[in-house]
Design an enzyme around this catalytic site. Structure first.
Site: not given
Ligand code: LLP
Length: 433
Positions: A287, A326, A357-358, A386
């Site tokens: 997988e 990520r 805003c972080e 991802y």
């Protein structure tokens, strides 16, 4: 940079290319931010995985579609003959829409709802059970409907791959899988239900794994359990699913394994275990997700603000962790190339800031890059897995478009969202209008 990413290059204009397409031109044509994928690279990586295990004979690669569920990407993999590893009713819907046959789909998940179990039964996919409780719930469903279902169990092989703690799933303490002590009970119970076709066994030890040892240890355990199932229950399974997790090279320095090395480590061990336990040769399922699509995708972002503080220099771009989570979530490293200056030497150290805003919204820290200016196009590499699937509309930023490149030709495969999408599905009670 390019030796292990052969689909990337630099053209005469000094621009970064992927799959023969000029990424600066794509940024202009489709706008930024923008996800771009290379079809031929996806096919190449799928084939590399398939060919590595081909000597075993009966192998099915079930692409872990959680890595990238864009319909065009799923369609490429259907075209290659891949099955799918799915984890939700939404992924079931998309995999079937892409035309992946139900018998090639395996539905894993530690906490499926009743409705998901019902849909999986209706669709006729393999249901990979994660607990005795889930088994009991499935039995109720198939008995009530007098419907058959093909099942396997995910076992917890209790190994610890060296990866980010959030990406390890086969640890003893993990929420995933059935521990060996309960496995026999689970199979025995399933065998007693005449609606269940007890077909396989599954493991998945984690993601971004860069050595073969944890696979070897876990595979040994898996086949020993199969031996016990044969001896104690007379059960001979049709398939063994070794899960996904093979890491990719996010940087030249990072350790890595290839599918060929993995096959080289596992196939002789499997032959040995089959002989030791007198087991018939099961079909092998694998997988991979990240390995197939990871380096086939880049996120393009444009620089707007260049800012020098007493401590560092920032290049502020028009993408943030709403589009590529990520780095903020796992501290992941993604290489950054200034696509319009790909042939120029590195001159300065820059931190790439997102537009949210972080303070944690930094896409890359302390990178040596050519001199950065407003208008530069940044290519954030290895964002095919991802990336878009983990995106959000945080800070009310609509999601960006996606483009697929095939031998130099680029096609839109997803429209960018617009502000209407921010209103989508929202209701305001009458009294507040
Ligand atoms: N099979 C199962 C049951 C899985 O849970 C996963 C990934 C895979 C296969 C595929 O693993 P891969 O070959 O892609 O490593 N969001 C994280 C990765 C989470 C992986 C979850 N499960 C990241 O961005 O690194």
């Amino acid at each position: 940079m390019f030796d292990f990413r052969p689909h990337l290059g630099i053209n005469q204009r000094g621009h970064l290319t992927m799959g023969g397409a000029d990424l600066v031109e794509l940024a202009e044509k489709f706008g930024t931010p923008l996800y771009v994928y290379d079809e031929q690279r996806i096919r190449e990586r799928y084939r590399e995985f398939r060919d590595a295990f081909a000597s075993y004979g009966d192998v099915l690669i079930c692409y872990a579609c959680k890595a990238n569920t864009s319909l065009a990407v799923l369609s490429i993999l259907r075209d290659e003959g891949a099955g799918a590893d799915i984890v939700s009713e939404g992924e079931l819907y998309l995999a079937l829409k892409a035309g992946i046959p139900a018998e090639k789909i395996i539905f894993t998940g530690n906490n499926k709802t009743d409705r998901e179990l019902e849909r999986a039964v209706e669709a006729g996919v393999i249901i990979n059970l994660d607990s005795l409780h889930e088994l009991e719930r499935l039995i109720e469903i198939v008995e009530a409907r007098k419907a058959e279902a093909r099942v396997s169990f995910r076992v917890n092989p209790e190994v610890s791959p060296e990866t980010h703690p959030h990406l390890a799933t086969g640890l003893r303490e993990s929420k995933f899988g059935i521990h060996e002590e309960a496995v026999l009970r689970a199979y025995e119970r399933a065998l007693a239900c005449s609606y269940l076709d007890v077909a396989g066994i599954h493991m998945h030890i984690g993601s971004q794994i860069t050595s073969t040892e944890p696979y070897v240890e876990a595979t040994r355990r898996l086949f020993d359990i199969m031996g016990r199932l044969r001896r104690e229950l007379g059960l001979e399974l049709e398939f063994a699913d070794l899960g996904g997790g093979v890491g990719i090279r996010y940087s030249a320095e990072q350790p890595y394994i290839t599918p060929a090395q993995l096959a080289g480590a596992l196939l002789p061990l499997i032959e040995e275990k089959l002989a030791e336990h007198s087991l018939p040769k099961p079909r092998l399922l694998l997988e991979p997700g990240r390995y197939i699509v990871g380096d086939a995708g880049v996120l393009l972002a444009r620089v707007y603000t260049v800012k020098t503080t007493p401590y560092r220099k920032f290049a502020g771009c028009d993408a943030g962790f709403n589009l590529l989570l990520r780095p903020a979530m796992y501290g992941s490293h993604h290489e950054v190339v200034v696509a319009n200056k790909a042939a120029l030497p590195a001159e300065e150290e820059v931190t790439i800031a997102g537009n949210l805003c972080e303070s944690g919204d930094l896409l890359a820290k302390h990178r040596r890059l050519p001199r950065i200016e407003k208008g530069d196009v940044l290519a954030i590499l290895d964002a095919g897995a991802y990336g878009f699937v983990m995106s959000s509309q945080y800070n009310s930023r609509p999601r960006c478009a996606e483009v697929l490149v095939n031998r130099g030709m680029a096609e839109l495969i997803r429209y960018a969202e617009d502000f209407k999408d921010l209103l989508e599905k929202q209701l305001v009670p009458e009294r507040l209008r």
